[in-house]
Design a protein around this motif. Structure first.
Motif, mmCIF file in Angstrom:
data_model
loop_
_atom_site.group_PDB
_atom_site.id
_atom_site.type_symbol
_atom_site.label_atom_id
_atom_site.label_comp_id
_atom_site.label_asym_id
_atom_site.label_seq_id
_atom_site.Cartn_x
_atom_site.Cartn_y
_atom_site.Cartn_z
ATOM 1 N N ALA A 78 8.565 61.465 -23.481
ATOM 2 C CA ALA A 78 8.489 61.132 -22.029
ATOM 3 C C ALA A 78 9.725 60.114 -21.917
ATOM 4 N N VAL A 79 9.609 59.008 -22.846
ATOM 5 C CA VAL A 79 10.513 58.007 -22.854
ATOM 6 C C VAL A 79 11.882 58.193 -23.838
ATOM 7 N N LEU A 80 11.689 58.613 -24.827
ATOM 8 C CA LEU A 80 12.784 58.612 -25.890
ATOM 9 C C LEU A 80 13.773 59.911 -25.643
ATOM 10 N N SER A 81 13.496 60.868 -24.956
ATOM 11 C CA SER A 81 14.060 62.197 -24.674
ATOM 12 C C SER A 81 15.333 61.632 -23.702
ATOM 13 N N GLN A 82 14.984 60.268 -23.013
ATOM 14 C CA GLN A 82 15.945 59.862 -22.146
ATOM 15 C C GLN A 82 17.181 58.615 -22.619
ATOM 16 N N VAL A 83 16.741 58.547 -24.016
ATOM 17 C CA VAL A 83 17.617 57.574 -24.806
ATOM 18 C C VAL A 83 18.595 58.456 -25.087
ATOM 19 N N ARG A 84 19.842 58.612 -24.777
ATOM 20 C CA ARG A 84 20.882 59.577 -25.266
ATOM 21 C C ARG A 84 22.234 58.675 -25.851
ATOM 22 N N SER A 85 22.014 57.580 -25.776
ATOM 23 C CA SER A 85 23.155 56.962 -26.713
ATOM 24 C C SER A 85 23.075 57.405 -28.123
ATOM 25 N N PRO A 86 24.517 57.560 -28.735
ATOM 26 C CA PRO A 86 24.330 57.582 -30.157
ATOM 27 C C PRO A 86 23.881 56.640 -31.192
ATOM 28 N N LEU A 87 23.965 55.258 -30.675
ATOM 29 C CA LEU A 87 23.733 54.132 -31.326
ATOM 30 C C LEU A 87 22.638 53.191 -30.628
ATOM 31 N N VAL A 88 21.397 52.987 -31.137
ATOM 32 C CA VAL A 88 20.339 52.290 -30.517
ATOM 33 C C VAL A 88 20.101 50.888 -31.050
ATOM 34 N N ILE A 89 20.276 49.898 -30.486
ATOM 35 C CA ILE A 89 19.673 48.461 -30.785
ATOM 36 C C ILE A 89 18.411 48.255 -30.658
ATOM 37 N N LEU A 90 17.638 48.539 -31.625
ATOM 38 C CA LEU A 90 15.869 48.356 -31.642
ATOM 39 C C LEU A 90 15.258 46.912 -31.546
ATOM 40 N N ASP A 165 22.556 62.504 -36.049
ATOM 41 C CA ASP A 165 23.495 61.468 -36.280
ATOM 42 C C ASP A 165 23.261 59.965 -35.783
ATOM 43 N N ILE A 166 21.994 59.835 -35.179
ATOM 44 C CA ILE A 166 21.686 58.575 -34.576
ATOM 45 C C ILE A 166 21.992 57.501 -35.399
ATOM 46 N N GLU A 167 22.401 56.307 -35.014
ATOM 47 C CA GLU A 167 22.334 54.941 -35.864
ATOM 48 C C GLU A 167 21.662 53.984 -34.883
ATOM 49 N N ILE A 168 21.148 52.996 -35.923
ATOM 50 C CA ILE A 168 20.204 52.193 -35.336
ATOM 51 C C ILE A 168 20.858 50.439 -35.904
ATOM 52 N N VAL A 169 20.468 49.789 -34.961
ATOM 53 C CA VAL A 169 20.531 48.137 -35.337
ATOM 54 C C VAL A 169 19.048 47.760 -35.281
ATOM 55 N N PRO A 170 18.267 47.586 -36.297
ATOM 56 C CA PRO A 170 16.840 46.862 -36.155
ATOM 57 C C PRO A 170 16.932 45.467 -36.088
ATOM 58 N N ILE A 171 16.008 45.080 -35.059
ATOM 59 C CA ILE A 171 16.020 43.822 -34.786
ATOM 60 C C ILE A 171 14.321 43.229 -34.661
#
Length: 349
Positions: A78-90, A165-171
């Protein structure tokens, strides 16, 4: 535009962060595919989204739970299907920060990849660009705590399910006062803005912010000897706890994003005279306000106003569980009237 770490080789196993929770979360593609099929069949999760102002605008910030998949079930998609950017800062909870003596600093790591159910998830080179914009005294690089932390690895399989192909920046965000959060989040927002500008990335379209959090941890059993049931551990206490949860969510997380609401969230969740102690047991008591303040500062820089809408609220005992035992998965904690957890999803556009 995706900024990758392709210029750095995966020379040894230390460059890939491996899962720490092999019970509550999916490790393999067939597990993830089965979880999603069961969630859709059991819950029809689209109906959990009560947002009044649903729009096609991209999500810029989201808050997601990070508990066992069997418990959270439908609220993840319900939340994460709405996160559509190819890069996510976590932004994650640093559950064991005290064990490592970490506080008052933003925590990065040096892993180049995270192991996901559909293959390796790349850590974006944007991380290095962000760190390059920060004063050294406000952050620390600490691989060991990231290897023991589960709050972000819960989200990665869902992000990868929707985008291979998602990319992340974990914090990770350890304990710090509200005043310290304001100071550091302002610096981090400026660093993100500068790094994104260098790489021609647009907030919402090319990157977004995702905050990991579980809401109240409630009850008087199996909490390491602690009593987290100020209203009692019966049906009446459960209902009063839910009412308090609703007050926190509606008064601090929904509607316009502003620092006064973020401060109020901190006043709800940590003790006034000792911010290291719980007032109301949300494990995201630092990650949520820090991530929201970072988003607020970014919004000010861009001259926009963000508004938060609920994607749903659940507890670990108010709905049918997603069956996972036959998938080689299970639970990491009990769920009953004397030991339960709340989950909220919020999206900001």
């Amino acid at each position: 535009m995706i900024i990758s770490c392709s210029g750095r080789g995966d020379k040894d196993s230390g460059s890939t962060r491996m899962p720490v929770d092999t019970i509550g979360f999916a490790r393999y593609s067939w597990q993830m595919d089965s979880i999603m099929a069961r969630v859709e069949r059991i819950f029809m999760y689209e109906e959990l989204n009560p947002c009044e102002n649903v729009s096609d605008d991209p999500v810029k910030i989201a808050i997601s739970p990070h508990d066992d998949y069997t418990y959270v079930g439908a609220l993840y998609p319900a939340v994460l299907s709405q996160v559509r950017s190819p890069l996510v800062i976590l932004f994650g909870v640093a559950h064991k920060a005290r064990d490592f003596g970490l506080q008052d600093k933003i925590i990065f790591d040096r892993h180049q990849y995270w192991k996901g159910p559909y293959g390796k998830v790349m850590v974006s080179q944007l991380r290095e660009s962000i760190m390059g914009e920060l004063e050294e005294e406000i952050f620390i690089i600490h691989d060991s705590i990231q290897r023991t932390e589960h709050s972000l690895e819960a989200l990665v399989p869902f992000l990868q399910y929707y985008n291979r192909d998602i990319e992340i920046v974990p914090i990770l965000i350890p304990s710090m006062s509200y005043e310290r959060m304001v100071e550091l989040s302002d610096s981090l927002a400026a660093a993100i803005s500068a790094a994104a500008s260098q790489h021609h990335l647009q907030w919402g379209k090319d990157f977004s912010i995702l905050i990991s959090n579980d809401a109240v941890h409630y009850g008087d059993e199996d909490w390491s000897g602690n009593n987290y049931a100020p209203f009692g551990s019966d049906t009446s206490g459960y209902n009063m706890a839910l009412a308090h949860e609703k007050e926190i969510i509606t008064s601090t997380l929904c509607g316009s994003l502003d620092p006064d609401k973020v401060r109020k969230f901190c006043e709800f969740t940590v003790q006034k005279d000792n911010y290291k102690e719980y007032k109301w047991t949300w494990c995201g008591r630092y990650a949520v306000p820090f991530g929201l303040l970072t988003g607020y500062h970014l919004a000010v820089m861009e001259g926009i106003e963000l508004k938060g809408s609920s994607a749903g609220y659940m507890t670990s005992i108010d709905h049918p569980l997603v069956p996972v035992v036959d998938l080689g998965m299970g639970i990491t904690a009990p769920a009953n009237i004397r030991h339960w957890v709340g989950y909220v999803g919020i999206v900001y556009k």
